[in-house]
Design a protein around this motif. Structure first.
Motif, short mmCIF file in Angstrom:
data_model
loop_
_atom_site.label_atom_id
_atom_site.label_comp_id
_atom_site.label_asym_id
_atom_site.label_seq_id
_atom_site.Cartn_x
_atom_site.Cartn_y
_atom_site.Cartn_z
N LEU A 286 63.69 -79.38 9.66
CA LEU A 286 63.79 -78.55 11.34
C LEU A 286 65.02 -78.23 10.86
CD1 LEU A 286 63.76 -82.08 13.47
CD2 LEU A 286 62.25 -79.43 14.09
N ASP A 287 66.29 -78.92 10.25
CA ASP A 287 67.26 -78.62 9.21
C ASP A 287 67.69 -76.35 9.39
OD1 ASP A 287 68.56 -80.42 10.37
OD2 ASP A 287 69.52 -80.93 8.60
N GLU A 288 65.97 -76.63 8.46
CA GLU A 288 66.18 -75.49 7.93
C GLU A 288 66.18 -74.21 8.94
OE1 GLU A 288 64.81 -76.22 3.39
OE2 GLU A 288 63.21 -75.96 4.71
N ALA A 289 64.31 -74.79 9.63
CA ALA A 289 63.96 -73.74 10.58
C ALA A 289 64.94 -73.42 12.11
CB ALA A 289 62.48 -74.99 11.29
N VAL A 290 66.06 -74.20 12.53
CA VAL A 290 66.75 -74.28 13.46
C VAL A 290 68.12 -73.27 12.47
CG1 VAL A 290 69.32 -75.67 14.16
CG2 VAL A 290 66.92 -75.94 14.69
N SER A 291 68.44 -73.46 11.50
CA SER A 291 68.86 -72.37 11.09
C SER A 291 68.33 -70.62 11.03
CB SER A 291 70.34 -72.26 9.85
OG SER A 291 69.71 -72.74 9.05
N ARG A 292 67.27 -70.66 10.74
CA ARG A 292 67.11 -69.38 10.59
C ARG A 292 66.67 -69.14 11.84
NH1 ARG A 292 62.06 -71.27 7.47
NH2 ARG A 292 61.22 -71.54 10.06
N SER A 293 66.37 -70.18 12.61
CA SER A 293 65.63 -68.98 13.47
C SER A 293 67.17 -68.61 14.59
CB SER A 293 65.20 -69.66 15.18
OG SER A 293 64.43 -70.04 14.19
N LEU A 294 67.89 -68.98 14.18
CA LEU A 294 69.66 -69.13 14.65
C LEU A 294 69.98 -67.94 14.07
CD1 LEU A 294 71.23 -72.46 15.11
CD2 LEU A 294 70.80 -70.85 17.56
N ASP A 295 69.78 -68.11 12.95
CA ASP A 295 69.96 -66.73 12.07
C ASP A 295 69.94 -65.13 12.44
OD1 ASP A 295 71.70 -64.83 10.15
OD2 ASP A 295 69.94 -65.33 9.02
N ARG A 296 68.05 -65.25 12.48
CA ARG A 296 67.31 -64.17 13.31
C ARG A 296 67.98 -63.88 14.75
NH1 ARG A 296 60.71 -65.10 11.39
NH2 ARG A 296 61.76 -64.79 9.03
N ALA A 297 68.34 -64.48 15.49
CA ALA A 297 68.35 -63.60 16.97
C ALA A 297 70.10 -63.95 16.34
CB ALA A 297 68.46 -65.72 17.53
N ALA A 298 70.68 -63.77 15.52
CA ALA A 298 72.22 -63.54 15.30
C ALA A 298 72.49 -64.26 16.22
CB ALA A 298 72.07 -61.69 15.56
N LEU A 299 72.82 -65.98 16.11
CA LEU A 299 73.67 -65.73 16.05
C LEU A 299 74.92 -67.63 15.45
CD1 LEU A 299 74.50 -66.68 19.53
CD2 LEU A 299 73.07 -68.84 20.10
N LEU A 300 73.77 -67.21 13.87
CA LEU A 300 74.21 -68.37 13.85
C LEU A 300 75.70 -68.50 13.60
CD1 LEU A 300 73.27 -71.01 11.98
CD2 LEU A 300 72.66 -69.21 9.97
N GLU B 38 77.98 -67.45 15.15
CA GLU B 38 79.26 -68.10 15.81
C GLU B 38 78.96 -69.40 16.65
OE1 GLU B 38 78.92 -65.04 19.75
OE2 GLU B 38 77.53 -64.16 17.55
N VAL B 39 78.06 -69.47 15.65
CA VAL B 39 77.51 -71.67 16.10
C VAL B 39 77.86 -72.55 15.31
CG1 VAL B 39 76.39 -70.73 18.28
CG2 VAL B 39 74.88 -71.34 16.53
N LYS B 40 77.36 -71.93 13.68
CA LYS B 40 76.88 -73.04 13.06
C LYS B 40 78.09 -74.26 12.85
CE LYS B 40 79.70 -70.53 9.36
NZ LYS B 40 79.38 -68.74 8.72
N ASP B 41 79.03 -74.36 13.28
CA ASP B 41 79.72 -75.24 13.03
C ASP B 41 80.08 -75.90 14.43
OD1 ASP B 41 81.07 -73.96 10.56
OD2 ASP B 41 82.17 -72.62 11.80
#
Lengths: 252, 222
Positions: A121-135, A137-140
């Protein structure tokens, strides 16, 4: 010609007895951005929502003709609408994050599909956020409420949510119409990057946006497909007078 | 954030530079054809002109597409406008190189009129100015652009001086006239190339500063 992802043939759409789409036929290419433009009420959003059967919830609708995604008729018998919508994701005009954390918004679709493994789940969430160019800004603050994000960030979160379940096709219904120019530009750049991995169909009221982001443009008017061609051709030298009048702002 | 538009602009810049390099080659070869009295080189330059023409068409297509699809504004708009104005200048400069070669072939059919002194200087000066104009464009270097524009006066003086000399040959012996006239044409072609470089530099100033300096008569105006 590019590989075709979505084939539409003689597609009619009725709200009750009111026919709002008339014999639409077009081929939507894979890994390209196809823009649907036209004046309000021309049927472009109805057409977009027909592709993943979002209109099904409206009572009294009826369709004729075919929409094939990868050669499978989405209105055929035995189609599982939930799995169709997983493959054909959607992003709406108004960002609609759930009143949950950023993480949970993206993980939601995966959880209802039965994914429980925390690491996956963690992987999929960060991959999706990354693809949406949001990671970045929100990773913390993945556990902060999604509602605390700006409008543009919320819209990218919704895109991340749509991407999390790994669709092939992304339908976007005016994804930037409620955003300021900077946030709009980010969405447009994102659309441009996403087409490497996804087939994108976008409805926009903003013709300049269609010109900027899309490879193919379909012009709708009164429920009919007036012209469909390469975006450059549509904006430089359309073959139908009606298209020219619309894109030069002579009506609409 | 790197915009998709920036990639388009880079592509356009790359096309312009390739065209510029080709045009520089054409000038260089035309000078060789003239000074070495080499008609084979002259013919090669004449034949290569279609490649330059094709690049002009490609760049035109690209700039129109950029306007249609990207609606450039401010410095982006000025860049696209500058590209649209610089391209035909380059094409014209390449045509002048072809003209030089045509006259060179005619001159090669007869014995040399005189040792060429001013024309090679003029030719090198024009060639330099075209190269510097392109450098100024790439680097958006308005100081360099203004230097090039200022050199145009020297080119005009040299053209005039060379013309006066050729006139003396014509006055001296009427059999010199046809060759002297051909050299006068060559003279003028190089002078026009320098004018082309000057026009490009005016566009560079417009691009970088948004200032229109052409027809102002004081190019170094700050």
């Amino acid at each position: 010609m590019d590989e075709v992802k979505i084939t539409v043939r003689d597609f009619d759409f009725y709200y009750g007895t009111n026919k709002v789409l008339h014999a639409i036929s077009l081929d939507i290419p894979k890994n390209r951005v196809t823009a649907l433009i036209g004046p309000s009420g021309c049927g472009k959003s109805t057409f977009l929502r027909s592709i993943n059967r979002m209109n099904d919830i409206i009572p009294g609708i009826r369709v004729d003709g075919k929409i094939l995604v990868d050669d499978v008729d989405v209105y055929g018998s035995g189609i599982d609408v939930v799995s169709l919508r997983r493959r054909v994701g959607m992003v709406f005009q108004k960002s609609n994050p759930f009143p949950k954390s950023i993480y949970e918004n993206v993980a939601y679709g995966l959880r209802i599909n039965g994914l429980r493994d925390k690491r996956k789940l963690d992987e999929a969430v960060s991959r999706s956020l990354d693809r949406a160019a949001l990671l970045d800004e929100v990773k913390d603050r993945l556990n902060a409420s999604a509602l605390a994000l700006s409008g543009g960030q919320q819209q990218r979160l919704c895109i991340a949510r749509a991407l999390a379940v790994d669709p092939d096709v992304l339908l976007m219904d005016e994804p930037a119409s409620a955003l300021d120019p900077i946030a709009t530009q980010k969405i447009e750049e994102l659309v441009f990057d996403l087409k490497k991995n996804y087939t994108i169909v976008i409805v926009t009221h903003n013709m300049q946006q269609a010109a900027r982001v899309s490879d193919r443009t379909a012009f709708f008017m009164l429920g009919k497909l007036v012209e469909y061609d390469d975006t450059r051709t549509i904006f430089m030298n359309p073959s139908v007078k009606l298209t020219e009048d619309y894109i030069t702002g002579r009506f609409g | 954030m790197l915009r998709h538009f920036d990639r388009e602009i880079d592509q356009l810049k790359e096309l312009l530079l390739r065209m510029g390099a080709l045009v520089e080659d054409q000038i260089n070869e035309s000078i060789r054809a003239l000074l070495d009295r080499d008609s084979a080189i002259a013919q090669k330059v004449i034949d290569s002109d279609t490649a330059v023409d094709q690049m002009e068409l490609d760049i035109d297509q690209h700039t129109i597409e950029l306007i249609a699809t990207m609606q450039p504004a401010a410095v982006d708009l000025r860049f696209v406008a500058a590209a649209m104005k610089i391209t035909p200048e380059l094409e014209r400069i390449a045509d002048l190189a072809v003209d030089v070669c045509e006259r060179a072939m005619e001159l090669n059919a007869e014995p040399p009129l005189k040792p060429l002194l001013d024309i090679p200087r003029l030719a090198r000066m024009a060639q330099d100015m075209v190269r510097q104009a392109l450098d100024a464009f790439v680097r958006r270097d308005t100081a360099l652009a203004r230097q090039v524009i200022d050199r145009d006066d020297q080119v005009d003086l040299l053209t005039e001086q060379s013309f006066r000399e050729l006139l003396t040959y014509m006055l001296e012996d009427s059999r010199n006239i046809s060759r002297a006239i051909r050299l006068t044409f060559v003279n003028k072609y190089f002078e026009r190339m320098a004018d082309g470089a000057t026009n490009i530099c005016e566009m560079v100033v417009y691009l970088a500063e948004g200032k229109v300096i052409k027809h102002s008569g004081h190019h170094d105006a700050e």
